[in-house]
Design a protein around this motif. Structure first.
Motif, PDB file in Angstrom:
ATOM      1  N   TRP A 132       0.810  -1.219   0.000  1.00  0.00           N
ATOM      2  CA  TRP A 132       0.000   0.000   0.000  1.00  0.00           C
ATOM      3  C   TRP A 132       0.848   1.276   0.000  1.00  0.00           C
ATOM      4  O   TRP A 132       0.676   2.134  -0.876  1.00  0.00           O
ATOM      5  CB  TRP A 132      -0.950  -0.011   1.213  1.00  0.00           C
ATOM      6  N   ILE A 133       1.771   1.436   0.936  1.00  0.00           N
ATOM      7  CA  ILE A 133       2.421   2.736   1.100  1.00  0.00           C
ATOM      8  C   ILE A 133       3.557   2.936   0.105  1.00  0.00           C
ATOM      9  O   ILE A 133       3.624   3.964  -0.567  1.00  0.00           O
ATOM     10  CB  ILE A 133       2.888   2.919   2.567  1.00  0.00           C
ATOM     11  N   PRO A 135       4.785   0.748  -2.886  1.00  0.00           N
ATOM     12  CA  PRO A 135       4.700  -0.515  -3.631  1.00  0.00           C
ATOM     13  C   PRO A 135       5.931  -0.777  -4.505  1.00  0.00           C
ATOM     14  O   PRO A 135       5.879  -0.736  -5.728  1.00  0.00           O
ATOM     15  CB  PRO A 135       3.436  -0.351  -4.479  1.00  0.00           C
ATOM     16  N   PHE A 140      12.377  -4.104   0.801  1.00  0.00           N
ATOM     17  CA  PHE A 140      12.768  -5.342   1.468  1.00  0.00           C
ATOM     18  C   PHE A 140      14.257  -5.359   1.828  1.00  0.00           C
ATOM     19  O   PHE A 140      14.682  -6.171   2.629  1.00  0.00           O
ATOM     20  CB  PHE A 140      12.400  -6.555   0.619  1.00  0.00           C
TER      21      PHE A 140
ATOM     22  N   LEU B  37      18.226 -11.099   0.792  1.00  0.00           N
ATOM     23  CA  LEU B  37      17.850  -9.727   0.428  1.00  0.00           C
ATOM     24  C   LEU B  37      19.052  -8.827   0.179  1.00  0.00           C
ATOM     25  O   LEU B  37      18.959  -7.867  -0.557  1.00  0.00           O
ATOM     26  CB  LEU B  37      16.971  -9.128   1.532  1.00  0.00           C
ATOM     27  N   TYR B 132       7.313   7.494  -7.239  1.00  0.00           N
ATOM     28  CA  TYR B 132       5.967   7.114  -6.765  1.00  0.00           C
ATOM     29  C   TYR B 132       5.271   8.320  -6.202  1.00  0.00           C
ATOM     30  O   TYR B 132       5.827   8.985  -5.339  1.00  0.00           O
ATOM     31  CB  TYR B 132       6.045   6.019  -5.697  1.00  0.00           C
TER      32      TYR B 132
END
Lengths: 168, 132
Positions: A132-133, A135, A140, B37, B132
């Motif tokens: 949501w915040i 994407p 990670f 990761l 974004y």
């Protein structure tokens, strides 16, 4: 005008007392500076764990959710991203605590529960951040940092809770 | 000091055998996730550009010194089996030299005065930025 009377049981008093302690601890934590943004000790978790062992899961559920809502209203993040992060973390913690609360006994103590709560809190928050915040998979890269902090603070909180439970 | 040790010992005594198992599981989980990761991909080629003009792509698996003629002089690039740096540059600030070695995919060194930019590329190019 009719006066409605709400009967207040001793259970309500208990929830209120525990929630107020949890809220106070959360607020103390909010004003503490953190070397890495987002890494917090989560000392309010001590109260939730204490409650779950002493008074059962449903009381802990109330205390935890009241804490999330009241703290966000006091701090001013209600219905903002921080609030939803906090809420998701708490819900995930509670879910996993509900599943694993039975292991507390001869071989496992509340320290295990504390670690499970800390880890599920982080995993839940990362899932909501990812979907949501922010994407993007890039977040990670931060996960191990938060997992290491969950390990340390989960252990410390667990030991504190265990001490609290033994003293009573 | 002795008192502190006693307190710490008292705390450690509260850990039960199952808790050690839980701690162990979470340490392994954290380590495993960190190894997955934080495994940044290595590149395969070095792309050298001067302004907009691509001078060429060179394999990283070699030990060579490339000298590129820019607008203000010669820039020397060293490829040393997998890692790359700029060793000589005619510019004044020497930011490109101070950046040191690069060896990961999409890492870049730019020398603005001499219009030279070198970046490590792989078989597949990743995004250079996301918004974004």
């Amino acid at each position: 005008m009719t006066r409605s009377i709400i009967k207040i049981s001793s259970q309500d008093h208990k929830v209120a007392k525990l929630a107020s302690i949890a809220i106070a601890l959360s607020l103390i934590e909010f004003f503490l500076p953190s070397p890495i943004p987002g890494v917090k000790p989560g000392i309010a978790n001590i109260i939730i764990l204490f409650t779950i062992i002493k008074f059962g899961f449903s009381t802990a559920l109330w205390v935890s959710l009241i804490r999330v809502f009241v703290v966000s209203i006091i701090v001013g993040t209600f219905l903002g991203p921080t609030f939803f992060l906090s809420l998701t973390g708490s819900i995930f913690s509670l879910l996993f605590l509900f599943l694993f609360k039975g292991i507390n006994g001869k071989y496992f103590s509340v320290i295990s529960l504390s670690l499970i709560a800390a880890f599920s809190h982080i995993i839940g928050q990362f899932l909501i951040v990812r979907f949501w915040i922010i994407p993007h998979d890039g977040i990670f890269y931060l996960l191990p940092v938060f997992l290491i902090s969950a390990l340390i603070f989960g252990l410390v909180n667990g030991i504190i809770t265990s001490t609290l439970l033994n003293n009573k | 000091m002795k008192k502190l040790m006693k307190i710490i010992l008292q705390f450690i005594k509260k850990i039960k055998i199952g808790d050690l198992l839980t701690i162990f599981i979470f340490i392994v989980l954290t380590g495993y996730l960190a190894s997955i990761l934080w495994n940044f991909p290595q590149g395969e080629y070095l792309k050298i550009q001067m302004g907009k003009q691509v001078i060429g792509s060179f394999s990283l698996n070699q030990n060579v010194i490339k000298i590129i003629e820019g607008p203000i002089g010669k820039t020397e690039v060293i490829i040393d089996s997998g890692k790359v740096r700029i060793s000589k540059s005619p510019c004044t600030k020497k930011y490109c030299l101070h950046q040191g070695w690069i060896n990961k995919l999409n890492q870049t060194i730019v020398c603005v005065p001499n219009q030279i930019s070198i970046s490590i590329i792989g078989a597949r190019t990743d995004y250079d930025s996301l918004n974004y």
